[in-house]
Design an enzyme around this catalytic site. Structure first.
Site, PDB file in Angstrom:
ATOM      1  N   THR A   1      -2.634 -12.621   5.561  1.00 17.61           N
ATOM      2  CA  THR A   1      -3.763 -13.327   6.152  1.00 17.61           C
ATOM      3  C   THR A   1      -3.640 -14.825   5.972  1.00 17.61           C
ATOM      4  O   THR A   1      -3.115 -15.277   4.959  1.00 17.61           O
ATOM      5  CB  THR A   1      -5.064 -12.884   5.432  1.00 17.61           C
ATOM      6  OG1 THR A   1      -5.201 -11.478   5.601  1.00 17.61           O
ATOM      7  CG2 THR A   1      -6.301 -13.572   5.964  1.00 17.61           C
TER       8      THR A   1
ATOM      9  N   THR B   1      -9.724 -13.965   1.548  1.00 19.24           N
ATOM     10  CA  THR B   1      -8.501 -13.182   1.681  1.00 19.24           C
ATOM     11  C   THR B   1      -8.495 -12.110   0.599  1.00 19.24           C
ATOM     12  O   THR B   1      -9.228 -12.221  -0.388  1.00 19.24           O
ATOM     13  CB  THR B   1      -7.251 -14.081   1.603  1.00 19.24           C
ATOM     14  OG1 THR B   1      -6.082 -13.297   1.834  1.00 19.24           O
ATOM     15  CG2 THR B   1      -7.130 -14.760   0.257  1.00 19.24           C
ATOM     16  N   GLY B   2      -7.665 -11.093   0.799  1.00 19.76           N
ATOM     17  CA  GLY B   2      -7.619 -10.019  -0.193  1.00 19.76           C
ATOM     18  C   GLY B   2      -8.214  -8.743   0.356  1.00 19.76           C
ATOM     19  O   GLY B   2      -8.240  -8.524   1.575  1.00 19.76           O
TER      20      GLY B   2
ATOM     21  N   ARG C   1      -8.366   0.881  11.251  1.00 24.45           N
ATOM     22  CA  ARG C   1      -9.025   0.164  10.139  1.00 24.45           C
ATOM     23  C   ARG C   1      -9.179  -1.325  10.492  1.00 24.45           C
ATOM     24  O   ARG C   1      -8.276  -1.971  10.994  1.00 24.45           O
ATOM     25  CB  ARG C   1      -8.190   0.305   8.870  1.00 24.45           C
ATOM     26  CG  ARG C   1      -8.785  -0.386   7.641  1.00 24.45           C
ATOM     27  CD  ARG C   1      -8.192  -1.759   7.415  1.00 24.45           C
ATOM     28  NE  ARG C   1      -8.656  -2.366   6.163  1.00 24.45           N
ATOM     29  CZ  ARG C   1      -8.439  -3.631   5.827  1.00 24.45           C
ATOM     30  NH1 ARG C   1      -7.781  -4.426   6.633  1.00 24.45           N
ATOM     31  NH2 ARG C   1      -8.882  -4.107   4.700  1.00 24.45           N
ATOM     32  N   VAL C   2     -10.359  -1.835  10.233  1.00 26.30           N
ATOM     33  CA  VAL C   2     -10.627  -3.258  10.438  1.00 26.30           C
ATOM     34  C   VAL C   2     -11.078  -3.838   9.104  1.00 26.30           C
ATOM     35  O   VAL C   2     -11.888  -3.230   8.397  1.00 26.30           O
ATOM     36  CB  VAL C   2     -11.726  -3.449  11.513  1.00 26.30           C
ATOM     37  CG1 VAL C   2     -12.197  -4.889  11.569  1.00 26.30           C
ATOM     38  CG2 VAL C   2     -11.201  -3.024  12.887  1.00 26.30           C
ATOM     39  N   GLY C   3     -10.565  -4.990   8.766  1.00 25.47           N
ATOM     40  CA  GLY C   3     -10.922  -5.620   7.494  1.00 25.47           C
ATOM     41  C   GLY C   3     -12.037  -6.643   7.642  1.00 25.47           C
ATOM     42  O   GLY C   3     -12.819  -6.606   8.596  1.00 25.47           O
ATOM     43  N   ASP C   4     -12.088  -7.558   6.696  1.00 25.06           N
ATOM     44  CA  ASP C   4     -13.148  -8.565   6.674  1.00 25.06           C
ATOM     45  C   ASP C   4     -12.879  -9.732   7.617  1.00 25.06           C
ATOM     46  O   ASP C   4     -13.809 -10.409   8.071  1.00 25.06           O
ATOM     47  CB  ASP C   4     -13.295  -9.133   5.258  1.00 25.06           C
ATOM     48  CG  ASP C   4     -11.988  -9.764   4.774  1.00 25.06           C
ATOM     49  OD1 ASP C   4     -10.927  -9.132   4.939  1.00 25.06           O
ATOM     50  OD2 ASP C   4     -12.028 -10.885   4.251  1.00 25.06           O
TER      51      ASP C   4
HETATM   52  C1  SD4 Z   1      -7.934  -7.526   5.173  1.00 33.19           C
HETATM   53  N1  SD4 Z   1      -8.496  -9.544   4.017  1.00 33.19           N
HETATM   54  O1  SD4 Z   1      -7.623  -7.084   6.270  1.00 33.19           O
HETATM   55  C2  SD4 Z   1      -7.472  -8.914   4.802  1.00 33.19           C
HETATM   56  C3  SD4 Z   1      -6.157  -8.786   4.116  1.00 33.19           C
HETATM   57  C4  SD4 Z   1      -5.653  -9.994   3.406  1.00 33.19           C
HETATM   58  O2  SD4 Z   1      -3.878 -11.047   2.426  1.00 33.19           O
HETATM   59  O3  SD4 Z   1      -6.331 -10.963   3.157  1.00 33.19           O
HETATM   60  N2  SD4 Z   1      -4.400  -9.986   3.049  1.00 33.19           N
HETATM   61  O4  SD4 Z   1      -8.562  -6.874   4.344  1.00 33.19           O
END
Ligand code: SD4
Length: 337
Positions: A196, A247-248, A224-227
């Site tokens: 990210t 991020t994360g 799947r969808v993240g933040d």
């Molecule tokens: C997610 N926050 O899709 C993102 C992944 C991410 O470094 O930040 N990766 O959950």
């Protein structure tokens, strides 16, 4: 006479006191751009070119992260790890200084999801488009449909993953050879294990904007969808206050509406770093210390004065800060666990 002297001294004394206790307004550092991870250095350069010429923060945050989306050296964009079915699916969001925002999620075969997110913001009555519909919109807007083929690195990683097909979210830490202190020697240097880039900027006119783009987590469930494309979670901008991005582990960012929370903490008067720290603490409180040790979340933020900061759950997160031609550097995020 005596009394008159007393009064005039008294009023002088009062005004002297008022003057000395008045804090001069903080110097405003602008323009400024900050972005997550090592790749932020290159992204900041592109953003800085725009900001330094008096350009809008919105253009800066779009063009900045486009560098990372095209980069072969970073797992953001089409070169990234696929989902468990072998397809790369991308999420992105963008937000300007007037609460305009746009995002795309579960988007396939488009090189610059951030620009599609901007088109959603500018050309549709909606905030978010997903999957097939997002792709259809992108193609109608003239974005080329790229090949489905995985990059060599991603192919190798996927084949490796298929051997066990075990899904376990990884703790995002910076693994590159950067000159910061968090490149753990036991990990192969030159490898990335995050996917990210989030960027927030304050332009010369005093306007804030932000962007966030990702391939999400490698080997995630299909769909799947993240933040990152969720406004308020992966990104939030309030031009009166500040801007934040995350991020994360996206699920945990969504659970606390992370970036919105950081901005609200800044509204209460907290410095960006303290605001990011409080949001990280909220995640740890919600999840418990033991489970929090298994994940990484990092926030970065800037406020209207151009002050900036970042914080993360555990050691290994860094971000890039740029506010002059010769000031574009990495900072290690402070951490809690
Ligand atoms: C997610 N926050 O899709 C993102 C992944 C991410 O470094 O930040 N990766 O959950």
């Amino acid at each position: 006479m005596q009394r008159r002297k007393f009064i005039s001294l008294g009023s002088l004394g009062l005004s002297a006191f008022t003057f000395s206790s008045f804090k001069s307004p903080k110097a405003i550092r602008k323009p400024i751009v900050i972005s997550t991870w090592d790749a932020g250095i290159e992204a900041n350069k592109a953003a800085w070119k725009i900001l330094n010429n008096g350009g809008p923060a919105l253009d800066a945050v779009e063009q900045g992260v486009m560098v990372t989306e095209s980069s072969q050296n970073c797992c953001v964009g089409l070169g990234a790890n696929p989902d468990r079915d072998g397809f790369v699916t991308l999420d992105a969001s963008i937000m300007d200084h007037q609460f305009n925002c746009g995002s795309v999620a579960f988007l396939e075969r488009i090189k610059h999801p951030i620009s599609v997110a901007r088109r959603v913001m500018e050309k549709t009555p909606h905030v978010m488009l997903v999957g097939e519909g997002a792709q259809q919109f992108a193609v109608a807007e003239g974005f080329p449909l790229e090949s489905e083929q995985l990059s060599d690195d991603a192919k190798r990683a996927y084949e490796n993953w298929l051997k066990k097909s075990e899904y376990k979210p990884v703790i995002n830490i910076e693994r590159t050879k950067g000159n910061h202190s968090f490149a753990p020697s036991k990990l192969e240097s030159g490898e990335w294990n995050h996917d990210t880039i989030g960027m927030v900027a304050l332009d010369a006119h005093g306007n804030l904007s932000g962007s966030c783009t990702t391939s999400g987590q490698g080997f995630k469930m299909r769909g799947r969808v993240g933040d990152s494309p969720i406004i308020g979670a992966g990104l939030f901008v309030d031009n009166e206050v500040g801007a934040a991005t995350a991020t994360g582990q996206g699920e945990d960012v969504i659970r606390i509406s992370g970036s919105h929370l950081v901005v609200e903490f800044m509204r209460q008067g907290l410095h960006p770093e303290a605001a990011c720290k409080k949001a990280v603490e909220r995640i740890i409180k919600a999840k418990g210390i033991e489970k929090s040790k298994e994940i990484q979340v990092g926030f970065i933020a800037i406020n209207k004065q151009g002050e900036y900061g970042g914080y993360c759950i555990q050691k290994g997160f860094n971000f890039a800060v740029c506010y002059a031609d010769d000031q574009n550097f990495l900072e290690d995020g402070k951490f809690i666990l």
